[in-house]
Design an enzyme around this catalytic site. Structure first.
Site, PDB file in Angstrom:
ATOM      1  N   SER A  92       0.888  -1.161   0.000  1.00  0.00           N
ATOM      2  CA  SER A  92       0.000   0.000   0.000  1.00  0.00           C
ATOM      3  C   SER A  92       0.923   1.206   0.000  1.00  0.00           C
ATOM      4  O   SER A  92       2.108   1.091   0.319  1.00  0.00           O
ATOM      5  CB  SER A  92      -0.833  -0.004   1.286  1.00  0.00           C
ATOM      6  OG  SER A  92      -1.441   1.251   1.498  1.00  0.00           O
TER       7      SER A  92
ATOM      8  N   TYR B  73      -1.720  -1.255  10.409  1.00  0.00           N
ATOM      9  CA  TYR B  73      -1.727  -1.419   8.948  1.00  0.00           C
ATOM     10  C   TYR B  73      -0.400  -0.923   8.363  1.00  0.00           C
ATOM     11  O   TYR B  73       0.219  -1.592   7.542  1.00  0.00           O
ATOM     12  CB  TYR B  73      -2.914  -0.634   8.374  1.00  0.00           C
ATOM     13  CG  TYR B  73      -3.177  -0.865   6.897  1.00  0.00           C
ATOM     14  CD1 TYR B  73      -3.800  -2.021   6.455  1.00  0.00           C
ATOM     15  CD2 TYR B  73      -2.831   0.099   5.956  1.00  0.00           C
ATOM     16  CE1 TYR B  73      -4.062  -2.228   5.095  1.00  0.00           C
ATOM     17  CE2 TYR B  73      -3.088  -0.098   4.599  1.00  0.00           C
ATOM     18  CZ  TYR B  73      -3.704  -1.256   4.180  1.00  0.00           C
ATOM     19  OH  TYR B  73      -3.957  -1.456   2.838  1.00  0.00           O
TER      20      TYR B  73
HETATM   21  N1  LIG Z   1      -8.594  -0.553  -1.347  1.00  0.00           N
HETATM   22  C1  LIG Z   1      -7.621   0.250  -0.992  1.00  0.00           C
HETATM   23  O1  LIG Z   1      -7.811   1.462  -0.821  1.00  0.00           O
HETATM   24  C2  LIG Z   1      -6.237  -0.316  -0.810  1.00  0.00           C
HETATM   25  C3  LIG Z   1      -5.148   0.570  -0.850  1.00  0.00           C
HETATM   26  C4  LIG Z   1      -3.871   0.060  -0.674  1.00  0.00           C
HETATM   27  C5  LIG Z   1      -3.693  -1.303  -0.492  1.00  0.00           C
HETATM   28  N2  LIG Z   1      -4.769  -2.143  -0.452  1.00  0.00           N
HETATM   29  C6  LIG Z   1      -4.526  -3.562  -0.247  1.00  0.00           C
HETATM   30  O2  LIG Z   1      -5.120  -4.294  -1.298  1.00  0.00           O
HETATM   31  C7  LIG Z   1      -5.314  -5.644  -0.874  1.00  0.00           C
HETATM   32  C8  LIG Z   1      -6.689  -6.100  -1.297  1.00  0.00           C
HETATM   33  O3  LIG Z   1      -7.665  -5.386  -0.526  1.00  0.00           O
HETATM   34  P1  LIG Z   1      -8.975  -4.763  -1.168  1.00  0.00           P
HETATM   35  O4  LIG Z   1      -8.832  -3.293  -1.112  1.00  0.00           O
HETATM   36  O5  LIG Z   1      -9.282  -5.427  -2.445  1.00  0.00           O
HETATM   37  O6  LIG Z   1     -10.042  -5.163  -0.036  1.00  0.00           O
HETATM   38  P2  LIG Z   1     -11.238  -6.225  -0.076  1.00  0.00           P
HETATM   39  O7  LIG Z   1     -11.739  -6.299   1.332  1.00  0.00           O
HETATM   40  O8  LIG Z   1     -12.202  -5.856  -1.136  1.00  0.00           O
HETATM   41  O9  LIG Z   1     -10.516  -7.584  -0.467  1.00  0.00           O
HETATM   42  C9  LIG Z   1      -9.661  -8.267   0.436  1.00  0.00           C
HETATM   43  C10 LIG Z   1      -9.900  -9.757   0.333  1.00  0.00           C
HETATM   44  O10 LIG Z   1      -9.025 -10.416   1.258  1.00  0.00           O
HETATM   45  C11 LIG Z   1      -9.756 -11.522   1.801  1.00  0.00           C
HETATM   46  N3  LIG Z   1      -9.187 -12.001   3.069  1.00  0.00           N
HETATM   47  C12 LIG Z   1      -9.289 -11.424   4.299  1.00  0.00           C
HETATM   48  N4  LIG Z   1      -8.679 -12.208   5.226  1.00  0.00           N
HETATM   49  C13 LIG Z   1      -8.186 -13.292   4.546  1.00  0.00           C
HETATM   50  C14 LIG Z   1      -7.463 -14.443   4.943  1.00  0.00           C
HETATM   51  N5  LIG Z   1      -7.113 -14.662   6.231  1.00  0.00           N
HETATM   52  N6  LIG Z   1      -7.094 -15.339   4.002  1.00  0.00           N
HETATM   53  C15 LIG Z   1      -7.470 -15.157   2.703  1.00  0.00           C
HETATM   54  N7  LIG Z   1      -8.164 -14.084   2.274  1.00  0.00           N
HETATM   55  C16 LIG Z   1      -8.520 -13.170   3.191  1.00  0.00           C
HETATM   56  C17 LIG Z   1     -11.164 -10.961   1.984  1.00  0.00           C
HETATM   57  O11 LIG Z   1     -12.103 -12.011   2.149  1.00  0.00           O
HETATM   58  C18 LIG Z   1     -11.346 -10.164   0.705  1.00  0.00           C
HETATM   59  O12 LIG Z   1     -11.901 -10.942  -0.310  1.00  0.00           O
HETATM   60  C19 LIG Z   1      -5.072  -5.651   0.629  1.00  0.00           C
HETATM   61  O13 LIG Z   1      -3.783  -6.181   0.895  1.00  0.00           O
HETATM   62  C20 LIG Z   1      -5.134  -4.179   0.986  1.00  0.00           C
HETATM   63  O14 LIG Z   1      -4.401  -3.892   2.149  1.00  0.00           O
HETATM   64  C21 LIG Z   1      -6.036  -1.672  -0.623  1.00  0.00           C
END
Ligand SMILES: NC(=O)c1ccc[n+]([C@@H]2O[C@H](COP(=O)([O-])OP(=O)(O)OC[C@H]3O[C@@H](n4cnc5c(N)ncnc54)[C@H](O)[C@@H]3O)[C@@H](O)[C@H]2O)c1
Length: 271
Positions: free
Chosen positions: A134, A147
């Protein structure tokens, strides 16, 4: 890897958000999909949308789950260690369960993915690893300390993996994905939190921080599909850093300058 057609991508966190968008972008490239998540319904929906792919319930915080996922695949070329969750702070109000939950998914999930898949990519002399960090792995915004810790660790792990592979002369590529806010389910990640790591209650301050996070995430101006396209391009170009939101570079530069000038860190949200 400049041609992805016919290759296999393993994606964790594939039931929602960035993981689902990456899966769909890989399918568009003609790749086979191996999809993993704790949310089985969401996984099936991703496979249906992609019109291909095998799904497996994998809790990435568990070594045995990730090992079994890797062992179940006949072939794998691209590995996206993407599953993540987002607790809020401030740090002194976070519980041991908050730390265990977020370190388990965000950091151990990537550690297990590297441990389970990279030896195989090295042995076959081909492959690419994408670790989702991130922008919070490059700056440290207030209100989300756990985080930040997990994401800084994922950046350090990815840089170290890149160096180790280069020292060994391996052609396996590495990218670290560092987006800012993108509308996904991340601000609602408690939905998949294991009951044994549940928090009894959020403080008023944590409720307010969660509300702010929800607002910021939903107002992100890039879509998950935009980010997924950037990931595909980075794999093809063998590019390490994937910084999808160029406007955030000012805050990264400010942090780097504060470090080099030995200044008190400025609040990246106030720049
Ligand atoms: N959306 C943002 O603004 C953003 C920004 C920077 C980084 N990220 C990162 O992107 C990645 C994806 O997140 P997202 O934004 O798509 O959120 P999201 O919640 O839509 O997707 C995350 C997925 O991870 C799964 N998950 C949670 N715990 C788990 C586990 N123990 N084992 C397997 N799967 C598990 C959830 O069920 C979900 O499907 C994450 O690492 C998040 O930190 C997101």
């Amino acid at each position: 890897m400049n041609s992805l057609r016919g290759k296999t991508a393993a994606v964790t966190g594939a039931a929602s958000g960035l993981g689902r968008a990456m899966a769909l972008a890989f399918a568009k490239e003609g790749m086979h999909l191996a999809l993993a998540d704790v949310d089985e319904k969401g996984l099936e929906e991703t496979a249906r949308l992609a019109n291909c792919g095998s799904c497996r319930r994998v809790d990435v915080s568990k070594a045995a789950d990730v090992d079994a996922f890797a062992a179940s695949l006949k072939e794998v070329h691209v590995v996206c260690n993407n599953a993540g969750v987002s607790p809020v702070g401030p740090l002194w109000e976070n519980t041991t369960a908050d730390w265990q939950w977020a370190l388990g998914v965000n950091l151990w999930g990537v550690i297990h993915g590297v441990r389970a898949f990279v030896p195989r990519l090295v042995a076959q002399g081909e492959g690419h690893v994408v670790n989702t960090a991130s922008v919070a792995g490059l700056i440290s915004p207030p209100g989300m300390g756990i985080y930040n810790v997990t994401k800084h660790a994922v950046v350090a792990l990815s840089e170290s993996l890149h160096h180790d592979l280069r020292v060994q002369g391996s052609p396996v590529g590495v990218s670290v994905l560092c987006p800012a806010y993108v509308p996904t389910g991340i601000s609602d990640s408690e939905r998949n939190r294991p009951p044994e790591l549940a928090n009894p209650a959020l403080s008023e301050r944590q409720k307010a921080l969660k509300q702010n996070l929800r607002k910021a995430v939903s107002s992100g101006n890039l879509t998950a599909d935009d980010v997924a396209r950037a990931v595909v391009a980075a794999i093809k170009e063998n590019r390490f850093y994937i910084l999808t939101h160029p406007r955030i570079k000012g805050a990264i530069q400010a942090r780097m300058e504060d470090v080099l000038q030995e200044r008190t860190p400025r609040n990246p949200l106030a720049l």
